[in-house]
Design a protein around this motif. Structure first.
Motif, mmCIF file in Angstrom:
data_model
loop_
_atom_site.group_PDB
_atom_site.id
_atom_site.type_symbol
_atom_site.label_atom_id
_atom_site.label_comp_id
_atom_site.label_asym_id
_atom_site.label_seq_id
_atom_site.Cartn_x
_atom_site.Cartn_y
_atom_site.Cartn_z
ATOM 1 N N MET A 236 0.836 -1.178 0.000
ATOM 2 C CA MET A 236 0.000 0.000 0.000
ATOM 3 C C MET A 236 0.884 1.247 0.000
ATOM 4 N N SER A 237 0.579 2.160 -0.881
ATOM 5 C CA SER A 237 1.356 3.387 -0.981
ATOM 6 C C SER A 237 1.220 4.203 0.295
ATOM 7 N N ARG A 238 2.320 4.820 0.722
ATOM 8 C CA ARG A 238 2.338 5.594 1.952
ATOM 9 C C ARG A 238 1.691 6.969 1.808
ATOM 10 N N LEU A 239 1.844 7.579 0.638
ATOM 11 C CA LEU A 239 1.378 8.949 0.444
ATOM 12 C C LEU A 239 1.214 9.187 -1.046
ATOM 13 N N CYS B 141 13.127 -0.480 -7.206
ATOM 14 C CA CYS B 141 11.829 0.170 -7.325
ATOM 15 C C CYS B 141 10.899 -0.722 -8.149
ATOM 16 N N ALA B 142 10.127 -1.554 -7.450
ATOM 17 C CA ALA B 142 9.238 -2.498 -8.125
ATOM 18 C C ALA B 142 8.193 -1.781 -8.976
ATOM 19 N N PHE B 143 7.678 -0.655 -8.501
ATOM 20 C CA PHE B 143 6.700 0.120 -9.250
ATOM 21 C C PHE B 143 7.275 0.524 -10.604
ATOM 22 N N LEU C 102 7.819 5.927 -1.042
ATOM 23 C CA LEU C 102 6.363 5.929 -0.883
ATOM 24 C C LEU C 102 5.744 4.538 -0.983
ATOM 25 N N ARG C 103 6.554 3.555 -1.364
ATOM 26 C CA ARG C 103 6.079 2.179 -1.546
ATOM 27 C C ARG C 103 4.927 2.122 -2.550
ATOM 28 N N ASN C 104 5.143 2.785 -3.683
ATOM 29 C CA ASN C 104 4.125 2.749 -4.738
ATOM 30 C C ASN C 104 3.918 1.312 -5.199
ATOM 31 N N GLU C 105 2.674 0.946 -5.391
ATOM 32 C CA GLU C 105 2.310 -0.431 -5.715
ATOM 33 C C GLU C 105 2.550 -0.738 -7.193
ATOM 34 N N PRO C 106 3.349 -1.762 -7.496
ATOM 35 C CA PRO C 106 3.547 -2.154 -8.894
ATOM 36 C C PRO C 106 2.206 -2.470 -9.555
ATOM 37 N N GLY C 107 2.031 -1.983 -10.762
ATOM 38 C CA GLY C 107 0.816 -2.253 -11.516
ATOM 39 C C GLY C 107 -0.344 -1.346 -11.190
ATOM 40 N N SER C 108 -0.196 -0.472 -10.200
ATOM 41 C CA SER C 108 -1.338 0.345 -9.778
ATOM 42 C C SER C 108 -1.803 1.307 -10.866
#
Length: 155
Positions: free
Chosen positions: A1-4, A47-49, A139-145
């Protein structure tokens, strides 16, 4: 889950980054090399995203599976030409930025493969993707989002 969601909270910051992307899209750097640079730096930065996004972008632009699968081992793979190898080597050294920065050997190889305008664009591309990678990792952006948002809702 993205942090921000920085884009929602501070859209002017993202707009500045998108301005750099617009420059890169119209720059003299060949588009396949631009995508390889983005993919390789993203792999190195974890950076997986961005790995997900740039692998899909490259594939959509016509990149082959063999080359995409081999970016992580580009030195051992036969699929990359001298210009691509120079760009990938510069990407690796500039992304890792060890104690001595980018070696003269790697810089001279890149300078021999690109004219000054394309070389300047390559340096910018490496800097920009490294900045984007920081957003993605912090920010832990979600891959594929992004693809999920673009997909039509099922009814």
């Amino acid at each position: 889950m993205s942090r921000l969601n920085v884009m929602a909270v501070e859209p002017k910051a993202y707009e500045a980054m998108f301005g750099l992307e617009r420059y890169l899209a119209s720059s003299p750097l060949p588009k396949p090399i631009l995508e390889l640079v983005k993919l390789r730096a993203s792999q190195l930065n974890g950076c997986a995203f961005c790995v997900d996004m740039h692998a899909h972008d490259a594939k959509a632009a016509g990149e082959t599976d063999e080359r995409l699968f081999s970016v992580v081992v580009w030195r051992e793979a036969p699929w990359f030409n001298a210009q691509e190898r120079a760009a990938l080597a510069l990407t690796e050294e500039a992304t890792r930025l060890g104690e001595h920065g980018v070696s003269d050997e790697v810089w001279e190889d890149a300078a021999a493969q690109f004219d000054e305008h394309a070389l300047a664009a390559l340096v910018m591309a490496i800097a920009v993707i490294n900045a984007w990678n920081r957003f993605g990792v912090i920010l832990r952006n979600e891959p594929g989002s992004l693809r999920k948002k673009a997909a039509p809702a099922h009814q």
